[in-house]
Enzyme design. Structure first.
Site, PDB file in Angstrom:
ATOM      1  N   GLY A 160       3.372   2.755  10.972  1.00 22.01           N
ATOM      2  CA  GLY A 160       2.871   3.982  10.950  1.00 22.01           C
ATOM      3  C   GLY A 160       2.433   4.472  12.656  1.00 22.01           C
ATOM      4  N   SER A 161       1.645   5.155  12.738  1.00 19.14           N
ATOM      5  CA  SER A 161       0.977   5.701  14.494  1.00 19.14           C
ATOM      6  C   SER A 161       0.419   4.467  15.068  1.00 19.14           C
ATOM      7  CB  SER A 161       0.176   6.544  13.891  1.00 19.14           C
ATOM      8  OG  SER A 161      -1.564   6.321  13.693  1.00 19.14           O
ATOM      9  N   CYS A 204      10.646   6.961  14.447  1.00 22.30           N
ATOM     10  CA  CYS A 204      10.250   5.896  15.277  1.00 22.30           C
ATOM     11  C   CYS A 204      11.099   5.650  16.732  1.00 22.30           C
ATOM     12  CB  CYS A 204      10.706   4.335  14.776  1.00 22.30           C
ATOM     13  SG  CYS A 204      10.408   4.648  13.083  1.00 22.30           S
ATOM     14  N   GLU A 247       3.145   9.906  22.248  1.00 24.39           N
ATOM     15  CA  GLU A 247       4.034  10.668  21.256  1.00 24.39           C
ATOM     16  C   GLU A 247       3.470  11.557  20.367  1.00 24.39           C
ATOM     17  OE1 GLU A 247       4.866   8.017  17.823  1.00 24.39           O
ATOM     18  OE2 GLU A 247       6.883   8.502  18.120  1.00 24.39           O
ATOM     19  N   ARG A 260      -2.662   5.519  16.284  1.00 25.49           N
ATOM     20  CA  ARG A 260      -3.731   5.529  15.980  1.00 25.49           C
ATOM     21  C   ARG A 260      -4.318   4.132  15.084  1.00 25.49           C
ATOM     22  NH1 ARG A 260      -6.659  10.005  14.090  1.00 25.49           N
ATOM     23  NH2 ARG A 260      -8.257   9.521  14.061  1.00 25.49           N
ATOM     24  N   GLY A 261      -3.578   4.396  13.197  1.00 21.95           N
ATOM     25  CA  GLY A 261      -3.792   3.929  12.545  1.00 21.95           C
ATOM     26  C   GLY A 261      -3.051   2.023  12.684  1.00 21.95           C
ATOM     27  N   GLY A 262      -2.548   1.956  13.425  1.00 16.54           N
ATOM     28  CA  GLY A 262      -2.032   0.728  13.925  1.00 16.54           C
ATOM     29  C   GLY A 262      -2.743  -0.213  15.063  1.00 16.54           C
ATOM     30  N   LYS A 312       0.860  -1.064   0.256  1.00 22.98           N
ATOM     31  CA  LYS A 312       0.498   0.065   0.182  1.00 22.98           C
ATOM     32  C   LYS A 312       0.905   1.421  -0.028  1.00 22.98           C
ATOM     33  CE  LYS A 312      -3.500   2.882   0.776  1.00 22.98           C
ATOM     34  NZ  LYS A 312      -2.470   4.737   1.377  1.00 22.98           N
ATOM     35  N   GLU A 364       4.764  -1.912  13.476  1.00 24.92           N
ATOM     36  CA  GLU A 364       5.528  -0.614  14.650  1.00 24.92           C
ATOM     37  C   GLU A 364       5.218   0.527  14.568  1.00 24.92           C
ATOM     38  OE1 GLU A 364       9.056   1.357  12.924  1.00 24.92           O
ATOM     39  OE2 GLU A 364       7.939   2.216  14.370  1.00 24.92           O
TER      40      GLU A 364
END
Lengths: 469, 469
Positions: free
Chosen positions: B207-208, B268, B359, B210-212, B150, B231
């Site tokens: 990614g973040s 990161c 973060e 939130r997204g994860g 993606k 991650e």
């Protein structure tokens, strides 16, 4: 609820995991040889109390003394394997920082460390080997994890005796309080509460697909996700090609049915489906299977519940499929008799009705004739994941075999050549795992030396002086 | 929605995964050297088109040419590492059946096999190295998995160019169609649809948090569970003890702030919190930090969105905490300026307000003074999981260090001694992972040679003739 072993309260479960977390920080710092000594001591206590364990387990289960004796020997052998794992410290797997992938980073050292408290949920079918001090517990202790075990409610006294022996070994070896604890509970909420505990770092479960799926959902709702390892239902398909059938007609039928009936069909690797390609020997094979079924000893099932579930599954199958063979008529007067049943169906029926494949925990299996290779391939493609898959063939069938093997490989964790499961001895090349729904993570094994891999993670240390750990 | 790169339709996503599954069965049977050749060819195409890639990536991101050039070199180096992994075939890790754990089972052979199609979801902060052909893709291809990537919507043209080069390498090396495919999509539903595809066998996301977390929930609702490797966010705490502060006052302050400001704080492993024990040098250290912040170059952030998110986070923190230092006054006229900010707080505030630790993706960090050792220990105990943790101390502080290190070990994936993150070169001892919320599974790494471990599982073959694979 049992009077002797009442359900553990929510508060006590929470407290147990807090203690397990506190003990973890001490226990993980013990030397490998100290942890080995502890595991060896557990083995010794079990051997010393062998007759009590067998007698109690024989009262609580229907497995019988010979099987329980065998299981006890295996259990002690596995504890010794993990004592060796602890002593040899190989599991730490230090990465050599100067290998061919990484010449310049001498200041990096990676080692495995234990995850934390592990929750073990024992199985009903192995009251000793997949129970209080089975592979899960021994593997976790060997690498420095602390352990909380959920006793199976079908054999709580066996579990309690084993736990008492672990406690004795803890005392003798001066192992910190909280390193090991047994939790009782008949109500499912006890287990559900256990796997939701914030201090649990990993779950190892052996049981049904239904139970595993419920727990999996609960674990997925944790605030902090942790690995959930479940070993669950498995079809364990067996494929026999025409030449092989012709060559070994009687033996094949005999071995198939013996594997189905082994320990009343209550093995994780029971062959639940047998596929043949249309062959001239079809009717002879059917005949041999019929006879083999009649010869099988009718064993008692593990418990009334399991017996009733098995019979319920059989009623459902009987409505859908003709029985090729059964030994139901042999009316022994045993409790919870496990009648061996082989149902017959064609490839299209097999492919179109996945509900027929739902594991009936007991000595039943599906016998499927495929009209041609294409039908066989379609069947294989429709398989869900399994712990094992087997292929029976001769040298002359190499070409077809080369097509089937890669297809089977992607569906199973263990592939048997001219053999029937179980036939597994726990060791370092053992793999007892497989794609969903056989397990929740096909990359791990719940039996054999590598079972500890579930309970460790790498830690990289950078720039540390060479002299310090 | 982008006109050049419209969101991929549900049907096309489904079709892509079906093709990836079909290609997998061919690609996994390729020899290791053939897969190595393919990976090396991708590396060559990237090197050949270096100036185009850098130029497009420079237009799409604000990272600047020097950083992008460095990242391209790293990306090609990693592709070469995985070509080596494929060529050497070490990843297969055949178990020796006759080792000291298993003398009698010569008929067991266990080898790793690839999982299947892997879905890779690239990051915004590394348009080359954690993107179309970063570690995730190279690692998956090296072991015979097929890959669907993606593209990150912040740099779709860079992604497309890289994907075109992979397609070119596929053609040159005669790799089956479907082995690799790029998917575009600005709308989150594209990614959500991707991770729900029945043919996906593993997800690798960077990614973040939130997204994860959103994707993790979707994956947990799949009918067939698969590994989801994310991650995500990481605090990366740094602890400095009094002697070390006294000894290296200026350097420590300088290195800390440089690590915070590196690539506009969008790494990161940016140190998000710096802990000191109350010491006579406290006020001098504060002074050096203030000066170091003023000296920092103000870099542009990756995108307008990221800049706005950072400023939103900063506004929130400003209401709760005093600023120790900022370079906000230096009003450069750059787009999306990443101002460096250090907030000051005490241990109690840190422990009681976990929301302060969320973060803030950008060059900010918390500076925490602990009154005594107990406060420091309490802070460490309150840490969530991180990718890294660092300790700065002298030989004289060994005793305290011995208490701190085990506590830190249980919270991080990488521990640095007298150093600041990142400082990581991808190699075999590299570990870029850590306890939740740093990653979803601390047992794996997303950078370095071992990253392939996520994409393989063991297969045990039993009773096979020695002559056959």
């Amino acid at each position: 609820m049992s009077i002797l072993f009442p359900d553990t309260s929510d508060q006590e479960i929470n407290q147990t995991l807090i203690l397990a977390e506190q003990a973890f920080h001490k226990f993980r710092k013990f030397s490998g040889s100290k942890r080995a000594e502890f595991l060896d001591q557990i083995g010794k206590e079990i051997e010393k109390n062998q007759s009590d364990i067998i007698s109690i387990a024989n009262n609580e289960t229907s497995l019988g003394v010979p099987r329980l004796e065998m299981e006890l020997i295996r259990t002690v052998a596995e504890i010794k394997v993990f004592a060796k794992v602890a002593r040899m410290n190989e599991w730490v797997q230090p990465s050599c920082p100067k290998d061919h992938f990484q010449e310049s980073i001498a200041s990096f050292v990676k080692k495995n460390i234990p995850l934390g408290p592990v929750v073990v949920i024992g199985a009903c079918n192995f009251p000793l080997a997949i129970s209080v001090v089975g592979t899960d517990t021994a593997a976790a202790l060997s690498v420095g994890c602390t352990v909380v075990v959920k006793a199976h409610p079908a054999h709580p006294r066996t579990c309690q005796l084993l736990a008492d022996l672990v406690q004795l070994a803890m005392k003798k070896c001066e192992i910190p309080l909280g390193t090991f604890k047994l939790i009782h509970g008949e109500n499912h909420t006890v287990t559900q509460n256990l796997v939701a505990q914030p201090n649990a770092s990993c779950i190892a479960f052996t049981g049904s697909l239904r139970g595993g799926s419920v727990l999996s959902k609960i674990v997925s709702q944790r605030e902090k996700p942790i690995p959930f390892h479940a070993e669950m239902g498995s079809l364990n398909p067996v494929i026999a090609l025409p030449n092989k059938i012709e060559q070994d007609l009687a033996t094949l039928a005999q071995n198939y049915i013996q594997a189905v009936n082994l320990f009343a069909g209550q093995m994780c690797t029971k062959p639940g489906a047998f596929f043949i390609l249309k062959s001239p020997d079809h009717s002879s094979l059917r005949q041999f299977i019929k006879e083999a079924v009649k010869q099988q000893k009718i064993l008692p099932m593990l418990s009334r519940d399991i017996y009733e579930n098995y019979e319920k599954g059989i009623s459902f199958l009987k409505k859908a499929l003709p029985l090729l063979s059964t030994n139901e008529s042999n009316q022994d007067r045993i409790k919870n008799p496990a009648y061996c049943r082989i149902f017959e169906l064609n490839a299209v029926q097999f492919i179109q009705n996945p509900e027929l494949r739902t594991e009936a925990f007991g000595p039943m299996s599906l016998f499927i004739e495929c009209k041609n290779e294409e039908e066989l391939f379609n069947c294989i493609e429709s398989f869900e994941g399994s712990l094992t898959g087997s292929i029976h063939c001769t040298k002359e069938e190499e070409a077809l075999c080369q097509k089937i093997i890669p297809m089977l490989e992607s569906k199973v964790g263990r592939l048997l050549w001219n053999g029937f499961p179980p036939g597994v001895t726990p060791g370092s090349a053992t793999h007892h795992g497989g794609p969903w729904p056989a397990t929740t993570d096909s990359r791990y094994t719940s039996i054999g030396k590598e079972a500890y891999q579930r309970f460790v993670r790498p830690l990289c240390k950078q720039g540390f002086p060479e002299t310090r750990d």
